[in-house]
Design an enzyme around this catalytic site. Structure first.
Site, PDB file in Angstrom:
ATOM      1  N   CYS A 140      14.707  12.171   1.659  1.00 26.64           N
ATOM      2  CA  CYS A 140      14.329  12.359   3.271  1.00 26.64           C
ATOM      3  C   CYS A 140      13.083  13.365   3.048  1.00 26.64           C
ATOM      4  O   CYS A 140      12.447  13.799   2.672  1.00 26.64           O
ATOM      5  CB  CYS A 140      15.252  14.135   3.296  1.00 26.64           C
TER       6      CYS A 140
ATOM      7  N   TYR B 170      17.708  17.537  11.217  1.00 27.36           N
ATOM      8  CA  TYR B 170      16.794  18.132  10.935  1.00 27.36           C
ATOM      9  C   TYR B 170      15.438  18.120  10.814  1.00 27.36           C
ATOM     10  O   TYR B 170      14.217  19.176  11.829  1.00 27.36           O
ATOM     11  CB  TYR B 170      15.753  17.915   9.382  1.00 27.36           C
ATOM     12  N   GLY B 171      14.539  17.143  11.771  1.00 24.58           N
ATOM     13  CA  GLY B 171      13.586  16.551  12.635  1.00 24.58           C
ATOM     14  C   GLY B 171      12.928  17.470  14.179  1.00 24.58           C
ATOM     15  O   GLY B 171      12.145  17.828  14.016  1.00 24.58           O
TER      16      GLY B 171
ATOM     17  N   CYS C 202      10.874   7.243   7.495  1.00 24.15           N
ATOM     18  CA  CYS C 202      12.400   8.572   7.722  1.00 24.15           C
ATOM     19  C   CYS C 202      13.123   7.458   6.759  1.00 24.15           C
ATOM     20  O   CYS C 202      13.843   6.094   7.859  1.00 24.15           O
ATOM     21  CB  CYS C 202      13.010   8.857   8.857  1.00 24.15           C
ATOM     22  N   THR C 203      14.231   8.146   6.121  1.00 24.27           N
ATOM     23  CA  THR C 203      15.037   7.055   5.149  1.00 24.27           C
ATOM     24  C   THR C 203      16.164   6.642   6.766  1.00 24.27           C
ATOM     25  O   THR C 203      16.862   5.969   6.358  1.00 24.27           O
ATOM     26  CB  THR C 203      15.427   8.199   4.417  1.00 24.27           C
ATOM     27  N   HIS C 204      16.291   7.429   7.922  1.00 20.59           N
ATOM     28  CA  HIS C 204      17.200   6.628   8.463  1.00 20.59           C
ATOM     29  C   HIS C 204      17.334   5.066   8.660  1.00 20.59           C
ATOM     30  O   HIS C 204      17.862   4.679   9.264  1.00 20.59           O
ATOM     31  CB  HIS C 204      17.624   7.579   9.501  1.00 20.59           C
TER      32      HIS C 204
ATOM     33  N   ASP D  59      20.373  14.659   1.851  1.00 17.63           N
ATOM     34  CA  ASP D  59      19.632  14.462   3.007  1.00 17.63           C
ATOM     35  C   ASP D  59      20.307  14.744   4.136  1.00 17.63           C
ATOM     36  O   ASP D  59      21.369  15.382   4.112  1.00 17.63           O
ATOM     37  CB  ASP D  59      19.492  12.658   2.927  1.00 17.63           C
TER      38      ASP D  59
ATOM     39  N   THR E   2      11.770  14.901   5.786  1.00  8.68           N
ATOM     40  CA  THR E   2      11.880  15.755   6.326  1.00  8.68           C
ATOM     41  C   THR E   2      11.457  16.619   5.556  1.00  8.68           C
ATOM     42  O   THR E   2      10.379  17.814   5.638  1.00  8.68           O
ATOM     43  CB  THR E   2      12.524  15.538   7.175  1.00  8.68           C
TER      44      THR E   2
HETATM   45  N1  DGL Z   1      16.689  10.937   6.820  1.00  8.50           N
HETATM   46  C1  DGL Z   1      15.755  11.887   7.309  1.00  8.50           C
HETATM   47  C2  DGL Z   1      14.345  11.623   7.140  1.00  8.50           C
HETATM   48  O1  DGL Z   1      14.358  11.001   6.184  1.00  8.50           O
HETATM   49  C3  DGL Z   1      15.147  13.669   8.656  1.00  8.50           C
HETATM   50  C4  DGL Z   1      16.371  12.702   9.720  1.00  8.50           C
HETATM   51  C5  DGL Z   1      16.456  14.817  10.572  1.00  8.50           C
HETATM   52  O2  DGL Z   1      17.813  14.757  10.191  1.00  8.50           O
HETATM   53  O3  DGL Z   1      16.203  13.972  11.514  1.00  8.50           O
HETATM   54  O4  DGL Z   1      13.138  11.740   7.991  1.00  8.50           O
END
Ligand code: DGL
Length: 263
Positions: free
Chosen positions: A70, A39-40, A182-184, A7, A72
């Site tokens: 992840c 990353y978003g 999103c996994t966060h 991730d 994204t």
């Molecule tokens: N954890 C991520 C997801 O599931 C990406 C979060 C990020 O880096 O913006 O999309």
């Protein structure tokens, strides 16, 4: 059996947590790209290069499968990554299908949350078009939650104020399901639950992805017995004791949420 997890940061731990429950005998390597998170908001090609580096790292550690934990990264890179490696590459996408199955009428809506990149990508728009059922699918980017999560700030006034402001733009009385794409985001399940009408279900793809991983490893005949190990890497550098403690804290938070959110 060795499984690589990836991730941009700590988000994928929400999936790893479920995978450890189902595969308690596996060796896990978790790659958090802490140098390049989030990353978003970044450009697709830039993010693709980070993902490609992480894949090379995991493959060089001789993993038997990789979970791209992840949304994204999955949405922009899964096909290209799958065509490059022979091992199973398991991705994840926002749980739009179960959300639409859960709606209580054709005039009801579903709110899909994620990063800017995920919500912009063709992959999600194709999925929504395929599942088109007359229901309204609304999209809400919540990049602020990625930043809060990376600071391990899960229950604060700032988190509540941010979410309140974001949700205020939607008619949540008419919404049946919020998809955490999103996994966060699952780290904030308790706060989200408190802020939205009680009839709304909040769903994410972590359990489904872990089940998918187990099914694939069983099908490929891997021996699931063994002694569990988890090694964490921050952009390729093995986590020291202090960083390891951070990951322990995340597991503790997820255990607490499991208890608190029991139906
Ligand atoms: N954890 C991520 C997801 O599931 C990406 C979060 C990020 O880096 O913006 O999309």
């Amino acid at each position: 059996m060795k499984i690589g997890f990836f991730d941009s940061g700590i988000g994928g731990v929400t999936v790893l947590y479920e995978a450890v429950k189902l595969l308690p005998g596996a060796d896990f390597i978790y790659y958090a790209d802490t140098k390049n998170v989030p990353y978003g908001p970044k450009a697709k090609e830039e993010v693709f290069n980070y993902i490609a580096m992480a894949m090379e790292f995991l493959v060089s550690h001789e993993v038997d499968a990789i979970v791209i934990a992840c949304n994204t990264a999955t949405s922009i890179a899964i096909e290209r990554i799958r065509s490059k490696y022979a091992i199973p590459i398991i991705g994840m996408e926002p749980a739009v299908k179960p959300a639409l199955e859960n709606v209580r009428g054709t005039d009801r809506s579903v709110l899909v949350t994620g990063t800017q990149l995920t919500l912009k990508e063709e992959k999600l728009h194709n999925l929504i078009a395929r599942l088109e059922s007359g229901n309204v699918v609304e999209l809400l980017p919540l990049p602020g939650l990625v930043q809060f999560a990376e600071r391990l700030e899960f229950n604060s006034e700032a988190v509540t104020a941010y979410l309140k402001e974001q949700f205020a733009r939607f008619d949540l009385e008419n919404c049946d399901t919020i998809v955490l794409g999103c996994t966060h985001f699952p780290y904030f399940k308790d706060t989200i639950k408190e802020l939205v009408p009680a009839h709304i279900s909040i769903i994410d793809g972590s359990i489904g992805t872990a089940k998918n991983l187990k099914r694939i490893m069983e099908q490929r005949g891997f021996d699931l017995a063994g002694k569990k190990t988890i090694t964490f890497y921050n952009s390729g550098v093995e986590a020291d004791c202090q960083e390891q403690a951070k990951f322990d804290k995340l597991f503790a938070r997820l255990r607490m949420l499991d208890e608190k959110m029991k139906p």
